[in-house]
Design a protein around this motif. Structure first.
Motif, PDB file in Angstrom:
ATOM      1  N   HIS A 141     177.934  34.747  20.231  1.00 13.33           N
ATOM      2  CA  HIS A 141     176.652  35.311  20.652  1.00 13.33           C
ATOM      3  C   HIS A 141     175.519  35.028  19.676  1.00 13.33           C
ATOM      4  CE1 HIS A 141     177.932  37.316  24.292  1.00 13.33           C
ATOM      5  NE2 HIS A 141     178.968  37.838  23.660  1.00 13.33           N
ATOM      6  N   LYS A 142     175.830  34.819  18.407  1.00 15.54           N
ATOM      7  CA  LYS A 142     174.765  34.549  17.437  1.00 15.54           C
ATOM      8  C   LYS A 142     174.179  33.151  17.601  1.00 15.54           C
ATOM      9  CE  LYS A 142     175.675  37.915  13.830  1.00 15.54           C
ATOM     10  NZ  LYS A 142     175.780  38.154  12.382  1.00 15.54           N
ATOM     11  N   HIS A 143     174.762  32.350  18.481  1.00 11.48           N
ATOM     12  CA  HIS A 143     174.222  31.017  18.752  1.00 11.48           C
ATOM     13  C   HIS A 143     173.938  30.824  20.239  1.00 11.48           C
ATOM     14  CE1 HIS A 143     176.149  30.407  14.787  1.00 11.48           C
ATOM     15  NE2 HIS A 143     175.117  29.617  14.586  1.00 11.48           N
ATOM     16  N   LEU A 144     173.839  31.921  20.983  1.00 11.71           N
ATOM     17  CA  LEU A 144     173.503  31.846  22.401  1.00 11.71           C
ATOM     18  C   LEU A 144     172.102  32.400  22.618  1.00 11.71           C
ATOM     19  CD1 LEU A 144     176.821  33.042  24.141  1.00 11.71           C
ATOM     20  CD2 LEU A 144     175.988  30.693  23.858  1.00 11.71           C
ATOM     21  N   ASP A 145     171.240  31.600  23.223  1.00  9.12           N
ATOM     22  CA  ASP A 145     169.866  32.013  23.535  1.00  9.12           C
ATOM     23  C   ASP A 145     169.499  31.423  24.892  1.00  9.12           C
ATOM     24  OD1 ASP A 145     167.233  32.816  23.575  1.00  9.12           O
ATOM     25  OD2 ASP A 145     166.555  31.395  22.044  1.00  9.12           O
ATOM     26  N   ALA A 146     170.029  32.031  25.956  1.00  8.44           N
ATOM     27  CA  ALA A 146     169.892  31.474  27.309  1.00  8.44           C
ATOM     28  C   ALA A 146     168.443  31.369  27.760  1.00  8.44           C
ATOM     29  CB  ALA A 146     170.699  32.323  28.294  1.00  8.44           C
ATOM     30  N   ASP A 147     167.578  32.291  27.324  1.00  6.20           N
ATOM     31  CA  ASP A 147     166.186  32.285  27.793  1.00  6.20           C
ATOM     32  C   ASP A 147     165.240  31.549  26.848  1.00  6.20           C
ATOM     33  OD1 ASP A 147     166.183  34.079  25.714  1.00  6.20           O
ATOM     34  OD2 ASP A 147     165.661  35.828  26.934  1.00  6.20           O
ATOM     35  N   ASN A 148     165.782  31.014  25.746  1.00  5.65           N
ATOM     36  CA  ASN A 148     164.986  30.189  24.833  1.00  5.65           C
ATOM     37  C   ASN A 148     163.765  30.936  24.283  1.00  5.65           C
ATOM     38  OD1 ASN A 148     164.981  27.628  23.565  1.00  5.65           O
ATOM     39  ND2 ASN A 148     163.297  26.944  24.853  1.00  5.65           N
ATOM     40  N   HIS A 189     149.078  30.587  17.503  1.00  9.18           N
ATOM     41  CA  HIS A 189     149.504  29.709  16.413  1.00  9.18           C
ATOM     42  C   HIS A 189     150.986  29.928  16.085  1.00  9.18           C
ATOM     43  CE1 HIS A 189     145.749  27.814  15.692  1.00  9.18           C
ATOM     44  NE2 HIS A 189     145.129  28.859  15.156  1.00  9.18           N
ATOM     45  N   THR A 190     151.435  31.181  16.084  1.00 10.70           N
ATOM     46  CA  THR A 190     152.857  31.442  15.793  1.00 10.70           C
ATOM     47  C   THR A 190     153.760  30.938  16.913  1.00 10.70           C
ATOM     48  OG1 THR A 190     153.085  33.652  16.827  1.00 10.70           O
ATOM     49  CG2 THR A 190     152.148  33.558  14.600  1.00 10.70           C
ATOM     50  N   LEU A 191     153.174  30.669  18.084  1.00  8.31           N
ATOM     51  CA  LEU A 191     153.926  30.158  19.233  1.00  8.31           C
ATOM     52  C   LEU A 191     153.784  28.644  19.379  1.00  8.31           C
ATOM     53  CD1 LEU A 191     152.965  32.991  21.739  1.00  8.31           C
ATOM     54  CD2 LEU A 191     155.203  32.651  20.684  1.00  8.31           C
ATOM     55  N   GLY A 192     153.170  28.012  18.385  1.00 10.48           N
ATOM     56  CA  GLY A 192     153.173  26.561  18.328  1.00 10.48           C
ATOM     57  C   GLY A 192     151.920  25.849  18.772  1.00 10.48           C
ATOM     58  N   ILE A 193     150.848  26.566  19.108  1.00  9.45           N
ATOM     59  CA  ILE A 193     149.609  25.897  19.519  1.00  9.45           C
ATOM     60  C   ILE A 193     148.773  25.618  18.274  1.00  9.45           C
ATOM     61  CG2 ILE A 193     147.590  25.979  20.999  1.00  9.45           C
ATOM     62  CD1 ILE A 193     148.971  28.151  22.637  1.00  9.45           C
ATOM     63  N   THR A 194     148.568  24.357  17.944  1.00 10.85           N
ATOM     64  CA  THR A 194     147.803  23.954  16.760  1.00 10.85           C
ATOM     65  C   THR A 194     146.914  22.766  17.113  1.00 10.85           C
ATOM     66  OG1 THR A 194     149.321  22.254  15.908  1.00 10.85           O
ATOM     67  CG2 THR A 194     149.855  24.570  15.394  1.00 10.85           C
ATOM     68  N   TRP A 218     150.346  27.412  28.158  1.00  9.50           N
ATOM     69  CA  TRP A 218     151.459  28.254  28.581  1.00  9.50           C
ATOM     70  C   TRP A 218     152.755  27.471  28.717  1.00  9.50           C
ATOM     71  CZ3 TRP A 218     151.495  33.206  27.958  1.00  9.50           C
ATOM     72  CH2 TRP A 218     150.317  33.954  28.051  1.00  9.50           C
ATOM     73  N   SER A 219     152.686  26.262  29.225  1.00  8.77           N
ATOM     74  CA  SER A 219     153.905  25.474  29.424  1.00  8.77           C
ATOM     75  C   SER A 219     154.462  24.917  28.121  1.00  8.77           C
ATOM     76  CB  SER A 219     153.645  24.310  30.385  1.00  8.77           C
ATOM     77  OG  SER A 219     153.309  24.792  31.669  1.00  8.77           O
ATOM     78  N   ASN A 220     153.657  24.955  27.073  1.00 11.85           N
ATOM     79  CA  ASN A 220     154.075  24.358  25.811  1.00 11.85           C
ATOM     80  C   ASN A 220     154.301  25.366  24.692  1.00 11.85           C
ATOM     81  OD1 ASN A 220     153.974  21.352  26.366  1.00 11.85           O
ATOM     82  ND2 ASN A 220     151.929  21.949  27.043  1.00 11.85           N
ATOM     83  N   LEU A 221     154.336  26.647  25.042  1.00 15.55           N
ATOM     84  CA  LEU A 221     154.660  27.640  24.010  1.00 15.55           C
ATOM     85  C   LEU A 221     156.083  27.432  23.514  1.00 15.55           C
ATOM     86  CD1 LEU A 221     153.209  30.995  25.469  1.00 15.55           C
ATOM     87  CD2 LEU A 221     152.095  29.329  23.965  1.00 15.55           C
ATOM     88  N   ASP A 222     156.284  27.651  22.235  1.00 14.83           N
ATOM     89  CA  ASP A 222     157.620  27.544  21.640  1.00 14.83           C
ATOM     90  C   ASP A 222     157.954  28.869  20.961  1.00 14.83           C
ATOM     91  OD1 ASP A 222     159.997  26.927  20.459  1.00 14.83           O
ATOM     92  OD2 ASP A 222     159.259  25.187  19.339  1.00 14.83           O
ATOM     93  N   LEU A 223     158.619  29.747  21.725  1.00 15.57           N
ATOM     94  CA  LEU A 223     158.955  31.064  21.194  1.00 15.57           C
ATOM     95  C   LEU A 223     160.008  30.993  20.098  1.00 15.57           C
ATOM     96  CD1 LEU A 223     157.556  31.684  23.968  1.00 15.57           C
ATOM     97  CD2 LEU A 223     159.035  33.672  24.132  1.00 15.57           C
ATOM     98  N   THR A 224     160.763  29.874  20.041  1.00 21.36           N
ATOM     99  CA  THR A 224     161.834  29.763  19.064  1.00 21.36           C
ATOM    100  C   THR A 224     161.322  29.495  17.650  1.00 21.36           C
ATOM    101  OG1 THR A 224     162.179  27.370  19.347  1.00 21.36           O
ATOM    102  CG2 THR A 224     163.330  28.838  20.870  1.00 21.36           C
ATOM    103  N   LEU A 225     160.031  29.221  17.492  1.00 23.18           N
ATOM    104  CA  LEU A 225     159.490  28.950  16.149  1.00 23.18           C
ATOM    105  C   LEU A 225     159.666  30.140  15.210  1.00 23.18           C
ATOM    106  CD1 LEU A 225     156.182  27.020  16.965  1.00 23.18           C
ATOM    107  CD2 LEU A 225     158.267  26.108  15.936  1.00 23.18           C
ATOM    108  N   ILE A 226     159.874  31.320  15.768  1.00 24.90           N
ATOM    109  CA  ILE A 226     160.081  32.488  14.916  1.00 24.90           C
ATOM    110  C   ILE A 226     161.308  32.308  14.027  1.00 24.90           C
ATOM    111  CG2 ILE A 226     161.486  33.774  16.583  1.00 24.90           C
ATOM    112  CD1 ILE A 226     159.980  36.297  15.604  1.00 24.90           C
ATOM    113  N   ASN A 227     162.245  31.454  14.445  1.00 28.76           N
ATOM    114  CA  ASN A 227     163.439  31.219  13.630  1.00 28.76           C
ATOM    115  C   ASN A 227     163.156  30.365  12.412  1.00 28.76           C
ATOM    116  OD1 ASN A 227     165.318  32.646  15.322  1.00 28.76           O
ATOM    117  ND2 ASN A 227     165.150  30.980  16.804  1.00 28.76           N
ATOM    118  N   LYS A 228     161.944  29.815  12.329  1.00 30.20           N
ATOM    119  CA  LYS A 228     161.554  29.042  11.148  1.00 30.20           C
ATOM    120  C   LYS A 228     160.780  29.891  10.144  1.00 30.20           C
ATOM    121  CE  LYS A 228     161.347  24.590  13.567  1.00 30.20           C
ATOM    122  NZ  LYS A 228     160.519  23.385  13.853  1.00 30.20           N
ATOM    123  N   ALA A 229     160.590  31.171  10.463  1.00 31.11           N
ATOM    124  CA  ALA A 229     159.803  32.043   9.578  1.00 31.11           C
ATOM    125  C   ALA A 229     160.508  32.226   8.241  1.00 31.11           C
ATOM    126  CB  ALA A 229     159.592  33.388  10.257  1.00 31.11           C
TER     127      ALA A 229
END
Length: 487
Positions: A242-249, A419-424, A476-487
């Protein structure tokens, strides 16, 4: 202390308890259960109701249920625009045979009234052209299908009137659940229990002990309780990483989704968690630098339109709402120190790292390298600083929002959150372009209607869909919610 904080603090203590594992305990031969005649209580309840498009300052919500052709009416209203069910009992209860084959039809209807107009008007909480929410409940498995269902992109037990794409129908969103009690158990105890297994599943599917609390058992030793795995379609007897499952990205793995489950996260629907702390004002007679409830609602509604749930913790989850001593200007170094002290509580490996984003509502932001005072900044993909005093007193900020500081502050926070969601500017040429009408970029990128464009940053609480012609981009189509894992 606020009652809601107490309730959720107690829930959090339950959530973070160690998940026990062990051997399966079968029902003993002298068990007194009469299986042939056993019945179970079906408990239908509401956790939260939120206004999305009702044009009333403070609506009062009224609930009505139709369960297997019988009508149930909740006799007291819930006060909006964001209402939590704080009663210790479910909204409706029925008793049926534990092994009933026929699904139970359940309709949930929501109405609102106002203090100036006592008449009840129906709200839209469905993804169809109907306003009410209609589902069919499987007694044996404790699951439902219909207008809401497992792996629904807005969440299981979460429905919004925005899902039908018509956003002008007195729309609301609603969080609900349907549970079952164990034989002889008080419905109130069943409602507050995290054990979701049905009697039929316990006896016929899993063959485990009826008296155990299966919100704490973990038979496959994968760190996630039996009950949670069963609810979301995982086999509680087969190990899952489960620590490596992220079905909704969305950047939250299943373990993190489980830890935040009591705050309405869902492993198959995208969630963003944002903790917010605030700074005291310089003088006691001035307002502190807080994120207003209205600003919060405006932000959450924007994300709801895009089927993303933004959860803002200003204290009700037990983490946000901390008061920070006054400082005239916050530098990046100041923000880093506040982040470590208040957000991570001095622990750089705090469990919230990679789960929550963090916002500090301060006076103003000082960009030392540029010798510049600003209204916001974002760092580390998870931390945001907002200069509330700067935004409230800067003439151009207020002019953009037509002197509505709730809008200008929410828009500024939307920009930094983007910006935290990847828009730069590196991937979106219109991002951070000039808001000065005497600069050519103001006109070149005018089609880019987004809070990421400085032309609209203190006016618009939205990102762009990229459908406005030349020099527009689809945020909206290019948001990257997974960037939080790079914090």
């Amino acid at each position: 202390m606020n009652r809601r904080i107490v309730i959720f603090s107690l829930i959090c203590l339950i959530v973070i308890q160690h998940v026990s594992s062990g051997e399966i305990n079968h029902l003993s031969s002298d068990d007194s259960l009469n299986i042939d005649k056993m019945q179970t209580n079906i408990l239908i309840g509401i956790y939260r109701i939120r206004d999305l498009s009702i044009n009333v300052h403070k609506p009062f919500f009224h609930l009505q249920f139709q369960i297997d052709s019988k009508q149930y009416i909740v006799n007291f209203p819930l006060e909006g625009p964001d209402a939590y069910w704080e009663c210790s009992w479910p909204a409706a209860t029925i008793t049926v045979d534990y092994d009933q084959e026929t699904p139970i039809p359940i309709d949930i209807s929501l109405y609102y009234s106002s203090s100036s107009d006592g008449r009840k008007k129906i709200c839209d909480i469905s993804n169809t052209n109907r306003y009410n929410l209609s589902i069919q409940y499987d007694v044996k498995r404790g699951e439902w299908i219909g207008d809401d269902f497992l792996k629904d992109e807005t969440g299981y037990g979460h429905s919004s009137g925005f899902e039908d794409e018509n956003k002008l129908e007195n729309d609301c969103e609603i969080w609900f659940d349907i549970k079952q009690g164990k034989p002889g158990e008080d419905p109130e105890m069943s409602w507050y229990s995290d054990d979701r297994l049905t009697p039929w599943e316990i006896l016929n599917l899993y063959d485990i002990n009826m008296s155990d609390d299966h919100s704490k058992t973990d038979f496959d030793n994968d760190l996630i309780p039996t009950s949670w795995e069963d609810k979301y379609g995982y086999d509680p007897f087969i190990f899952e990483d489960h620590k490596h499952l992220d079905a909704d990205n969305d950047g939250l793995n299943n373990f993190e989704e489980w830890k935040t489950n009591h705050w309405f996260s869902d492993p198959f629907a995208q969630d963003i968690f944002l903790e917010v702390d605030w700074m005291k004002s310089k003088y006691h007679f001035l307002k502190d630098y807080r994120l207003s409830k209205r600003s919060q609602q405006l932000l959450m509604t924007t994300f709801t339109k895009e089927k993303i749930t933004l959860h803002i913790d200003d204290g009700w989850m037990g983490g946000g709402g901390d008061s920070i001593p006054y400082d005239k200007s916050l530098t990046i170094k100041d923000i880093e120190g506040i982040r470590m002290k208040y957000f991570f509580q001095g622990d750089p490996e705090n469990w919230k790292k990679g789960v929550f984003r963090y916002a500090i509502m301060g006076s103003q932001i000082e960009l030392e390298s540029m010798d510049y005072i600003a209204g916001g900044i974002s760092i580390y993909f998870d931390t945001i600083g907002i200069g509330v005093h700067y935004i409230k007193t800067h003439f151009m900020c207020l002019l953009h929002s037509r002197f509505d500081s709730d809008i200008s502050i929410a828009s500024g926070l939307m920009h930094e959150l983007g910006h935290t969601l990847g828009i730069t500017p590196l991937n979106t040429p219109g991002c951070d372009k000039s808001g000065n009408p005497f600069h050519k970029d103001f006109w070149i990128y005018g089609n880019y209607y987004s809070a990421m464009n400085f032309r609209y940053v203190y006016n618009l609480i939205d990102f762009s869909h990229g459908n406005n012609g030349e020099n527009d981009w689809d945020d909206w189509s290019n948001l990257d919610l997974t960037l939080i894992n790079k914090a």
